[in-house]
Design a protein around this motif. Structure first.
Motif, short mmCIF file in Angstrom:
data_model
loop_
_atom_site.label_atom_id
_atom_site.label_comp_id
_atom_site.label_asym_id
_atom_site.label_seq_id
_atom_site.Cartn_x
_atom_site.Cartn_y
_atom_site.Cartn_z
N PHE A 132 30.46 13.54 68.11
CA PHE A 132 30.70 13.07 66.91
C PHE A 132 30.48 11.75 66.86
CE2 PHE A 132 33.32 16.85 67.26
CZ PHE A 132 33.41 17.41 66.19
N SER A 133 30.47 11.10 65.61
CA SER A 133 30.26 9.57 65.74
C SER A 133 31.46 8.85 66.16
CB SER A 133 29.87 9.07 64.00
OG SER A 133 30.86 9.53 63.32
N PRO A 134 31.42 7.88 66.43
CA PRO A 134 32.66 6.85 66.95
C PRO A 134 33.32 6.31 65.88
CG PRO A 134 30.46 5.64 67.19
CD PRO A 134 30.05 7.03 66.80
N ALA A 135 33.73 6.97 64.80
CA ALA A 135 34.48 6.46 63.50
C ALA A 135 35.30 7.73 63.08
CB ALA A 135 33.07 5.96 62.74
N VAL A 136 36.14 7.22 62.26
CA VAL A 136 36.94 7.99 61.31
C VAL A 136 36.97 7.59 59.97
CG1 VAL A 136 39.28 9.06 60.96
CG2 VAL A 136 38.46 8.64 63.31
N GLU A 150 26.77 13.10 58.19
CA GLU A 150 26.97 12.48 59.47
C GLU A 150 27.85 13.29 60.10
OE1 GLU A 150 29.92 8.87 58.86
OE2 GLU A 150 28.64 8.78 57.19
N PRO A 151 28.14 13.32 61.34
CA PRO A 151 29.06 13.90 62.28
C PRO A 151 30.39 13.16 62.45
CG PRO A 151 27.44 12.91 63.69
CD PRO A 151 26.93 12.67 62.28
N ARG A 157 38.00 5.71 76.37
CA ARG A 157 37.05 5.71 77.37
C ARG A 157 35.84 6.85 77.42
NH1 ARG A 157 39.81 4.74 83.29
NH2 ARG A 157 40.24 2.73 82.84
N GLY A 158 36.32 7.95 76.48
CA GLY A 158 35.41 8.94 76.48
C GLY A 158 34.67 9.21 75.05
N THR A 159 34.07 10.28 75.13
CA THR A 159 33.03 10.67 73.88
C THR A 159 33.57 11.86 73.49
OG1 THR A 159 31.26 9.51 74.84
CG2 THR A 159 30.80 10.91 73.12
N GLN A 160 33.76 11.94 72.11
CA GLN A 160 34.35 13.24 71.29
C GLN A 160 33.19 14.16 71.14
OE1 GLN A 160 37.53 12.90 71.97
NE2 GLN A 160 36.94 10.95 72.53
N CYS A 161 33.22 15.23 71.51
CA CYS A 161 31.94 16.20 71.45
C CYS A 161 32.31 17.59 71.10
CB CYS A 161 31.10 16.08 72.70
SG CYS A 161 31.01 14.57 73.55
N LEU A 162 31.31 18.48 70.93
CA LEU A 162 31.55 19.89 70.92
C LEU A 162 30.35 20.53 71.77
CD1 LEU A 162 32.45 21.14 67.16
CD2 LEU A 162 33.83 21.40 69.47
#
Length: 416
Positions: A82-86, A285-286, A194-199
């Motif tokens: 996912f992108s580092p945004a909301v 965008e993701p 600290r992490g990355t949000q993924c699937l």
């Protein structure tokens, strides 16, 4: 011939049960992991519906969990980010809340003050730096209060709490009042930083499937629902009995309470996720979208995360709401999505919907971040309802159960 007597039986092949079984095997015990379903996973399940890949409830995989880094080969999961945004949908239009350390250009709304005042930005920055850098033990030992109270104490304005933190964290903790333990919030905020949000490319169930694949042949027994515990082990629904010196119940909270009368379980949070198919992607965008007015918890275009979540070229949109979603609310949800995405949603096809009871345990202030799994001689219970409501909590609780079983049976050692 006498039936084999095992060292341990683990009931439930969700994340906690898989971690527990793996560590018991690693400690040299004879183990059977019994699962009612036809495959492992617990609440981490993925379905294939009419060519679409849909998880049972919107789920995100966080790469920073310590147990995840110890147990999983992230490359094999083929993670999609996912992108580092909301994006926050507000009556004044969509606002982008970006982690500027990962995407400075995407932080334009922050820099020009459309999302937060300079004072709020300083307060969020100070809170984030402290949560990211402070030792975990110190985070755990802080005086506890609610998430709302700790945000206000950090100097964050009520305006930013209502615009960003409440709608965003409602989807994280599945409660709208920000009543979740501040200790839990700080630990979770730390993992986001600290992490990355993924699937995973194949959906969230790829995680438990990888854990299950590491077990020796014969340990995992599927389609074996447990009817009851016996003095010497468990009785399956078909009447068969398995004997063991120790039984670990790693099922969900309600199933665990049925098997272990008197077990104290927290209140559960329920969530419903609806999957729509659209001819065109409404957001290219993701990125996760949350709603300031809280008409839904969050929404995103899953095919922007991974195009193969839909095999026919359409866009797959996932939207989650708190609790159950009665059919009478379908029209209002579509209307909200039409406004947020700026498109007509009348032609969107509903391809799947799923309601997940007890998707997370309630975690009010003074919620124990971990607790013993020992209940009485030879009986143990583990799961995220015995720790924190997360994959990390489930895996850590399973690991603790294994350590306690091994200590009680006088055998082996496992990783902390």
């Amino acid at each position: 011939m006498a039936a084999e007597r095992l060292d341990a039986i683990v009931v439930g092949a969700g994340a906690a049960g898989l971690a527990c079984a793996a560590d018991l095997v690693g400690g040299g015990l004879s183990v059977r992991l019994v699962e009612a379903d036809g495959s492992p996973g617990g609440r981490m399940r993925t379905d294939r519906v009419s060519g679409f890949t849909v998880d049972r409830g919107f789920q995100v995989f966080n790469t920073s969990y310590p147990q995840v880094r110890k147990r999983l080969d992230l490359r094999r999961l083929r993670l999609r980010r996912f992108s580092p945004a909301v994006l926050v949908a507000t009556p004044r239009g969509n606002r982008r809340f970006t982690d500027p350390t990962r995407d400075l250009r995407g932080g334009r709304d922050l820099l020009v003050g459309r999302v937060a005042s300079p004072r709020d930005l300083l307060a969020v920055g100070a809170l984030s730096a402290r949560d990211m850098l402070e030792p975990t033990a110190r985070l755990r030992s802080r005086p506890d209060t609610t998430t709302h109270a700790t945000l206000r104490k950090a100097g964050i304005s009520e305006d930013l709490i209502e615009t960003f933190f409440r709608p965003f964290l409602s989807g994280v903790f599945l409660e709208e009042d920000l009543d979740t333990s501040a200790r839990v919030f700080h630990l979770v905020w730390r993992t986001f930083l600290r992490g990355t949000q993924c699937l995973p490319a194949d959906g969230i169930q790829a995680v438990p499937l990888q854990l299950a694949a590491e077990l020796p042949p014969g340990v995992l027994l599927t389609r074996a629902p447990v009817d009851s515990l016996t003095d010497g082990g468990v009785r399956l629904a078909d009447g068969a009995e398995l004997d063991a010196r120790a039984v670990v119940v790693a099922a969900g909270p309600r199933a665990a309470a049925r098997l272990l009368p008197g077990l104290e379980i927290p209140e559960g949070r329920t969530v419903t996720t609806v999957y729509h198919a659209a001819e065109r992607s409404p957001l290219t965008e993701p990125t996760l979208v949350v709603d300031e007015r809280r008409r839904f918890l969050n929404t995103c275009v899953l095919t922007e995360v991974h195009p193969h979540f839909a095999r026919d070229g359409r866009a797959l949109v996932s939207t989650s709401v708190l609790g159950e979603l009665p059919p009478a609310r379908d029209a209002s949800l579509r209307a909200a999505l039409a406004e947020v995405y700026g498109t007509d949603t009348d032609s969107w096809e509903t391809v799947h919907r799923t309601t997940v009871p007890d998707a997370l345990p309630a975690m009010p202030p003074h919620h124990p971040l971990t607790r013993t799994t020992r209940l009485r001689a030879g009986r143990y219970a583990c799961g995220d309802h015995r720790a924190t409501g997360s994959l990390q909590g489930a895996l850590a609780s399973g690991a603790r159960a294994a350590r306690e079983v091994l200590a009680d049976l006088g055998r082996g050692r496992v990783r902390p």
